[in-house]
Design a protein around this motif. Structure first.
Motif, short mmCIF file in Angstrom:
data_model
loop_
_atom_site.label_atom_id
_atom_site.label_comp_id
_atom_site.label_asym_id
_atom_site.label_seq_id
_atom_site.Cartn_x
_atom_site.Cartn_y
_atom_site.Cartn_z
N ILE A 320 -1.07 23.75 12.04
CA ILE A 320 -1.64 23.68 10.69
C ILE A 320 -2.25 22.31 10.42
O ILE A 320 -3.34 22.19 9.87
CB ILE A 320 -0.55 24.01 9.64
N ARG A 321 -1.54 21.26 10.85
CA ARG A 321 -2.09 19.90 10.68
C ARG A 321 -3.39 19.73 11.44
O ARG A 321 -4.33 19.07 10.97
CB ARG A 321 -1.07 18.86 11.16
N LEU A 325 -7.47 21.14 7.19
CA LEU A 325 -8.03 21.98 6.14
C LEU A 325 -8.38 21.20 4.88
O LEU A 325 -9.38 21.48 4.21
CB LEU A 325 -7.03 23.10 5.84
N HIS A 326 -7.57 20.19 4.56
CA HIS A 326 -7.79 19.44 3.32
C HIS A 326 -9.09 18.63 3.33
O HIS A 326 -9.55 18.19 2.29
CB HIS A 326 -6.61 18.50 3.06
N CYS A 363 5.55 27.49 4.16
CA CYS A 363 4.66 27.93 3.09
C CYS A 363 4.41 26.80 2.09
O CYS A 363 3.28 26.63 1.61
CB CYS A 363 5.27 29.14 2.37
N ALA A 364 5.45 26.01 1.80
CA ALA A 364 5.29 24.88 0.89
C ALA A 364 4.36 23.84 1.49
O ALA A 364 3.53 23.24 0.78
CB ALA A 364 6.66 24.26 0.60
N MET A 365 4.46 23.64 2.80
CA MET A 365 3.56 22.69 3.47
C MET A 365 2.11 23.14 3.33
O MET A 365 1.22 22.34 2.98
CB MET A 365 3.94 22.60 4.95
N PHE A 366 1.85 24.42 3.59
CA PHE A 366 0.47 24.92 3.50
C PHE A 366 -0.02 24.86 2.06
O PHE A 366 -1.19 24.53 1.81
CB PHE A 366 0.39 26.35 4.03
N GLN A 367 0.86 25.16 1.12
CA GLN A 367 0.49 25.09 -0.29
C GLN A 367 0.08 23.66 -0.68
O GLN A 367 -0.91 23.45 -1.40
CB GLN A 367 1.66 25.56 -1.16
N ALA A 374 -8.00 20.88 -2.95
CA ALA A 374 -8.54 20.99 -4.31
C ALA A 374 -8.88 19.61 -4.87
O ALA A 374 -9.90 19.44 -5.56
CB ALA A 374 -7.53 21.69 -5.21
N ARG A 375 -8.05 18.61 -4.57
CA ARG A 375 -8.32 17.26 -5.07
C ARG A 375 -9.58 16.66 -4.47
O ARG A 375 -10.28 15.88 -5.11
CB ARG A 375 -7.12 16.35 -4.79
N LYS A 376 -9.85 17.04 -3.21
CA LYS A 376 -11.09 16.55 -2.58
C LYS A 376 -12.30 17.38 -3.00
O LYS A 376 -13.42 16.89 -3.07
CB LYS A 376 -10.95 16.55 -1.06
#
Length: 412
Positions: A320-321, A325-326, A363-367, A374-376
């Motif tokens: 995931i890292r 994605l961010h 799930c919390a990590m992905f959230q 969203a912040r970016k």
């Protein structure tokens, strides 16, 4: 008029084999040819392969040697056949598998029709409740140490068409070549990465282990998924004696039990007050260990049961890292859902089979990564983590099917 061939192989079988190989995808072999490249002259390529296999003049190319990281450390060698050789192996598998399947043991679960890892895990959980001890068996370098003579003897016992036996002999003998052109001669093993390798591996252990256990220890249950084996024992003494006997048996079949990785585990729970240095083992990405559970009356007790393993969770977190994605502020949420949700869904469907609550951390990590995105993405949210989180939570409520953990209500 086409000359009669020594081996009768229907042309349609080669066509069906190609369709299956195409559906599986996979990397190119040593010739660099992709499935798309093979398709450019599909009719001609399939005819040439059929002609060679039917006439006995088919000789496979060397497999492409690749190394991938092992979860336990180190690297595992893969042998990737060319597209042509993968199709040929699929043709042979389609003929051989129906001959072998009726004979395979009911507790052999790996790479078999109508068998699954979840079935093996369910049976292992049940037997851990019924038996106090587990022998977690590891065979050292199994795929790389299969003896070709014993392998062919096992194949021959089931009387497949002569060409199946002939080409299996040739596949077992092909060398491996790395991307620098270095050739590695092979005198044993079946390459991991070959289409027919899992079937051959199952056949080998069917006689080396499954049938031996059935004859020698008919009252002892086990689950085998390829070379991953869990055996259930009633006492520590039984587990220790069985380990010694299995070592001797597998040595007869040119296989070695790993002393470092083979362990005896005590299935500790509320009803088992004994002590042992090991009370946990991993099987198919799940860790079996004592866990707090609640019975139908609402009372808590300790159950020996499975949930996602630490190794599996770490591997998922690392992947995931790696998506970063961010940083994809140029993409909208529909795009992110289309690209990443299928992967998330696969993980949750597999690892959520037992103790779904153990996935909440993932799930919390992905959230949180979605909140960072969203912040970016939106300048108005850049300085407010809470407002960004509120936006993502609102999306989870209004469009819950975008991500699997939203559907399941695991977004907090």
């Amino acid at each position: 008029m086409e000359k009669a061939k020594p081996f009768e192989i229907p042309k349609k079988l080669v066509w069906v084999a190609f369709q299956l190989i195409k559906g599986n995808g996979g990397a190119a072999g040593i010739d660099g040819q992709t499935i798309e490249g093979f398709e450019e002259s599909l009719k001609d390529n399939l005819y040439k392969l059929w002609n060679r296999m039917s006439s006995g003049s088919y000789f496979p190319s060397a497999v492409r040697r690749m190394e991938i990281p092992k979860k336990s450390g180190g690297k595992r060698p893969l042998g990737i056949p060319t597209v042509t050789d993968r199709i040929a192996q699929m043709v042979a598998k389609m003929v051989l598998e129906p001959l072998l399947e009726p004979h395979f043991h009911e507790d052999s679960y790996g790479y078999r029709p109508n068998k699954s890892a979840h079935q093996a895990l369910e049976k292992a959980r049940q037997r851990c409740w019924e038996n106090d001890w587990v022998l977690d068996l590891d065979i050292k370098g199994f795929f790389d140490t299969i003896d070709p003579e014993l392998m062919i003897k096992a194949v021959r016992w089931h009387k497949p068409p002569r060409w199946v036996e002939l080409y299996i002999q040739r596949w077992l003998a092909v060398p491996a070549q790395d991307d620098q052109g270095t050739m590695y001669v092979r005198d044993k093993g079946t390459p991991q990465g070959g289409v027919i390798s899992p079937l051959l591996a199952n056949l080998y252990l069917h006689y080396a282990f499954d049938m031996w256990m059935k004859r020698t220890y008919p009252g002892i249950g086990f689950e085998r998924y390829a070379d991953d084996i869990v055996i259930h024992c009633r006492s520590l003494t039984e587990a220790q004696e069985l380990k010694q006997r299995i070592e001797l048996r597998l040595a007869e079949c040119k296989l070695t039990v790993s002393q470092e990785k083979t362990k005896i585990i005590y299935c500790k729970d509320s009803n088992r007050i004994g002590k042992h240095e090991r009370i946990e083992f991993d099987f198919l990405g799940f860790s079996f260990r004592p866990r707090l559970a609640k019975n139908k009356q609402g009372k808590f007790f300790v159950s020996f049961s499975p949930a996602i393993s630490r190794k599996a969770e770490k591997a998922i977190r690392d992947e995931i890292r790696s998506w970063k994605l961010h940083l994809r502020a140029d993409k909208d949420l529909d795009y992110l859902s289309g690209v990443f949700n299928p992967k998330l869904r696969g993980w949750i469907q597999y690892y959520g089979k037992f103790r779904t609550s153990a996935l909440r951390g993932l799930c919390a990590m992905f959230q949180n990564i979605l909140v960072k995105w969203a912040r970016k993405k939106f300048k108005s949210l850049k300085r407010s983590w809470q407002r960004a989180r509120d936006l993502i939570n609102k999306m989870a409520r209004t469009r819950p099917t975008m991500f699997i953990h939203w559907e399941l209500g695991m977004c907090r």
